[in-house]
Design an enzyme around this catalytic site. Structure first.
Site, short mmCIF file in Angstrom:
data_model
loop_
_atom_site.label_atom_id
_atom_site.label_comp_id
_atom_site.label_asym_id
_atom_site.label_seq_id
_atom_site.Cartn_x
_atom_site.Cartn_y
_atom_site.Cartn_z
N GLU A 87 0.82 -1.21 0.00
CA GLU A 87 0.00 0.00 0.00
C GLU A 87 0.86 1.26 0.00
OE1 GLU A 87 -2.41 -0.93 3.43
OE2 GLU A 87 -4.07 -1.51 2.13
N GLU B 39 -7.21 -7.49 -0.18
CA GLU B 39 -7.54 -7.46 1.24
C GLU B 39 -9.04 -7.23 1.36
OE1 GLU B 39 -5.23 -4.79 3.60
OE2 GLU B 39 -3.32 -5.70 3.08
#
Length: 720
Positions: A215, A298
């Site tokens: 990320e 996710e």
């Protein structure tokens, strides 16, 4: 873990006995002595390792906006399961439960700090035995998506970075193209990646993809850094390896975090309940044509919990419905988490709010409200709801669901005090400095550091004011003098905490000489996400007494074992330790605790030791209930099961997996920072409890405004 997706532990003989028990307590907590080693130059890593031979007919690839496994279209229905949050004896059990859920892929982070706890010294044993875990995945029919960082987030201390990076000079710029930082990444990946290369899918192993960073679009925009990681990964894993990034599903985060071209696949994550398909369309713009199979890397099955919050819960049917919206159109998803596990030792992470003082440490439990609970239980609504959805889209029939494991309570465990911390100072390594030093700079990477200095007593002293402008994370203050006042024992003054940082009024100490000042600082877990991730611990500023700086400090390193440490032990002590509380002493424990009830229990950090016995056929999972205790850590048979803080909550009980226990004598050591249970007793019980504490606690007050309500009406806390 998340980015934009959820903007998210008696006389001369009596004196000898006391010293012996003191040593025993220290043995129970282990020894941690970091040693720094010089790192080799970057160029020393620029060589190819011999590549394993590829296996004919095995190929995983991306084409036509789909995943393909051996020539057949493949839908990833995966889940995160972190080997470092599960004792190795339970790895296969948890994988079997993930298989019963219907998963075909396991995703796991690889925490650098677990594998290189000391600079230049690597550990791949015990709970760090990654290769064995990956082989278990393959044995049980799973593919693997591997996330080796070097930054992982994951509610793990410092986002997986080793804390010795914070003491490296000159100061490193983490997650960047800083040359000194990249040299250390080179050394780490130069050790790690050759171990996993034989386990790539094309080489006969389970690994189908390897993630670059984590990320990154929620943190930075250094494309030189990302491209360097890509080159390094291909150097060790070959040009055909599928690399991927994961970023929040917005144009801004994808623009900063992805690596353009067809060399790296860009996956997304987003809030559970968001319409996934517009985000998957956006995902396509950051992948090469035909190279963008929709993947939520996710898919959040639950959420994390900080100390002082209510335990996070999300609705089972809502979660299952959100997953079906992805799977019904041939999208792929990885459940974060499939099984959360436990933050054993000192490895829990932390978050911040508006600034770095708005500090929020994570619980010891990482249950995450996942379908497979912290203890591996699956007889719950969320597991059943998700399994029903997955079964409709699975290409194979699902295996039968195993029963939950049996838990038990072993009843009350009585303790004796084995020593006050401040009486043990001659046993600890000490460093002297004019000014306070950080924990990392003195080599105390986890746990506690005791700062000691002195100041002059004053006649007619009406009290003094102590202030520490910057302390990470919690400082307990005690004072003492050599007079007979208070029997010569230190006096507890109070705590200075990172999230409130109030000044302390020191009481009038009637001392004829200087007054000793003790400041015990606890590292409660480094930040793992956000702009303040360079989170050094200890006293980070001058210490002021009535506005005047205090100098001449001694810093005592408290040697408590972390997860997967190998303690240095004296064989004689080890042999004595196994039987130091004999049958006669055990008969006296209840008498001892009764006498304690009639004495004053000061708020002075101390060690307490107790034991309980298990019949050979009765070794089962249990929980230690710490209701009535203050704050501290617990070891069971030398294993650090984590932190407790029931007065703040919500976690009351600590999970003790059966493999930590043994038939016969089991020894529990508690390092209590404040006030023990008045009866010096804990209970071994058969279930978790997340009802402790109060939502009005000071730690929680500043968080109330940061709560959000999700579409399923479950209140969670933003990770800012």
């Amino acid at each position: 873990m998340v980015g934009k997706a959820m903007a998210r532990k008696r006389t001369t003989r009596a004196r000898a006995t006391f010293l012996f028990i003191v040593f025993v307590s220290l043995v129970a907590f282990g020894i941690f002595v970091p040693v720094f080693a010089l790192f080799p130059p970057l160029s020393s890593h620029h060589h190819h390792h011999s590549s394993p031979k590829t296996v004919v007919g095995r190929k995983f690839e991306i084409a036509d906006d789909k995943f393909w496994k051996d020539g057949q279209a493949f839908q990833i229905i995966g889940g995160d399961l972190h080997y470092f949050r599960v004792v190795p004896e339970y790895w296969e059990d948890r994988l079997l439960r993930a298989k019963a859920l219907g998963l075909n892929t396991i995703q796991t982070y690889v925490p650098w700090n677990l594998h290189e706890p000391i600079a230049g010294t690597f550990n791949f044993d015990g709970i760090a035995d990654l290769v064995t875990f990956l082989k278990f995945c393959q044995k049980n029919g799973f593919l693997v998506m591997l996330r080796p960082g070097p930054y992982i987030c994951g509610e793990w201390d410092l986002g997986g970075f080793p804390p010795w990076l914070l003491a490296t000079t000159p100061t490193l710029k983490l997650r960047s193209s800083d040359t000194s930082y990249l040299q250390l990444v080179e050394r780490w990946w130069g050790t790690l990646l050759p171990k996993i290369s034989p386990l790539l899918y094309e080489n006969g192993g389970p690994i189908i993809m390897v993630q670059i960073e984590n990320e990154y679009g929620s943190y930075g925009n250094d494309k030189v850094y990302l491209h360097h990681l890509v080159r390094l990964a291909k150097l060790h894993l070959g040009d055909d390896v599928i690399l991927y990034t994961t970023d929040g599903g917005t144009r801004e985060t994808l623009k900063k975090g992805t690596i353009t071209g067809d060399s790296v696949f860009s996956a997304v994550d987003f809030t559970t309940g968001d319409n996934p398909w517009p985000i998957f369309e956006l995902q396509k713009k950051f992948n090469a044509a035909g190279k963008s199979p929709p993947l939520s890397a996710e898919f959040y099955t639950g959420w994390l919990t900080h100390w002082g919050e209510k335990i996070a819960k999300t609705d089972a049917d809502f979660t299952a419905s959100a997953l079906e919206r992805i799977l019904e159109r041939n999208g792929s998803a990885v459940l974060y988490m499939a099984h959360g596990g436990t933050n054993f030792g000192f490895y829990n992470g932390a978050n911040t709010g508006a600034d770095e003082s708005d500090y929020k440490p994570d619980l010891t439990s990482y249950d995450y409200d996942a379908p497979i609970s912290e203890t591996g239980d699956i007889n719950n609504a969320k597991f059943k709801a998700l399994r029903r959805v997955i079964e409709r889209y699975s290409s194979e029939s699902l295996p039968s669901v195993p029963p939950d494991s049996e838990k038990t309570g072993y009843g009350p465990v009585h303790f004796i005090k084995t020593g006050n911390l401040l009486d043990m100072l001659p046993l600890f390594d000490v460093i002297e400095s004019e000014n306070p030093m950080t924990m990392e700079s003195v080599g105390q990477m986890f746990g506690f550091l005791l700062y000691v200095t002195e100041y002059a007593a004053k006649d007619n002293d009406n009290g003094r004011t102590l202030s520490i402008p910057k302390v990470h994370d919690r400082a307990q203050v005690l004072i003492s003098c050599s007079s007979e006042h208070n029997g010569g024992r230190p006096t507890y003054v109070g705590a200075i905490e990172r999230w409130s940082n109030q000044r302390l009024a020191l009481p009038n100490a009637k001392c004829v000489s200087n007054i000793n000042l003790f400041i015990l600082v606890e590292n409660m877990g480094r930040l793992n996400y956000g702009p303040y991730i360079f989170d050094s611990k200890g006293i980070l500023s001058s210490v002021y007494l009535d506005g005047t700086i205090l100098y001449k400090w001694k810093m005592y390193k408290i040697p408590l074992a972390n997860l997967n440490d190998t303690p240095r032990t004296n064989p004689i002590l080890e042999a004595s330790y196994s039987g130091f509380i004999d049958v006669t002493a055990r008969k006296r424990l209840k008498e001892k605790s009764s006498r304690i009830l009639n004495t004053h229990l000061s708020k002075e950090p101390a060690f307490y030791t107790g034991q309980f016995y298990i019949d050979k056929s009765q070794v089962k999972d249990t929980f230690i209930s710490l209701n009535g205790w203050g704050k501290g850590i617990v070891t069971v048979n030398n294993f650090n099961i984590g932190r407790f803080w029931p007065s703040v909550g919500p976690q009351c009980n600590l999970y003790v997996p059966a493999p930590i226990l043994k038939p016969g004598e089991n020894v529990v050591v508690i390092f209590e920072l404040e006030s023990p249970n008045p009866e010096l007793v804990i209970s071994s019980v058969d279930r978790p409890d997340f009802t402790c504490g109060s939502t009005s606690s000071k730690l929680n007050v500043h968080r109330q405004l940061n709560a959000i309500t999700l579409p399923n009406s479950q209140s969670l806390v933003l990770k800012l």
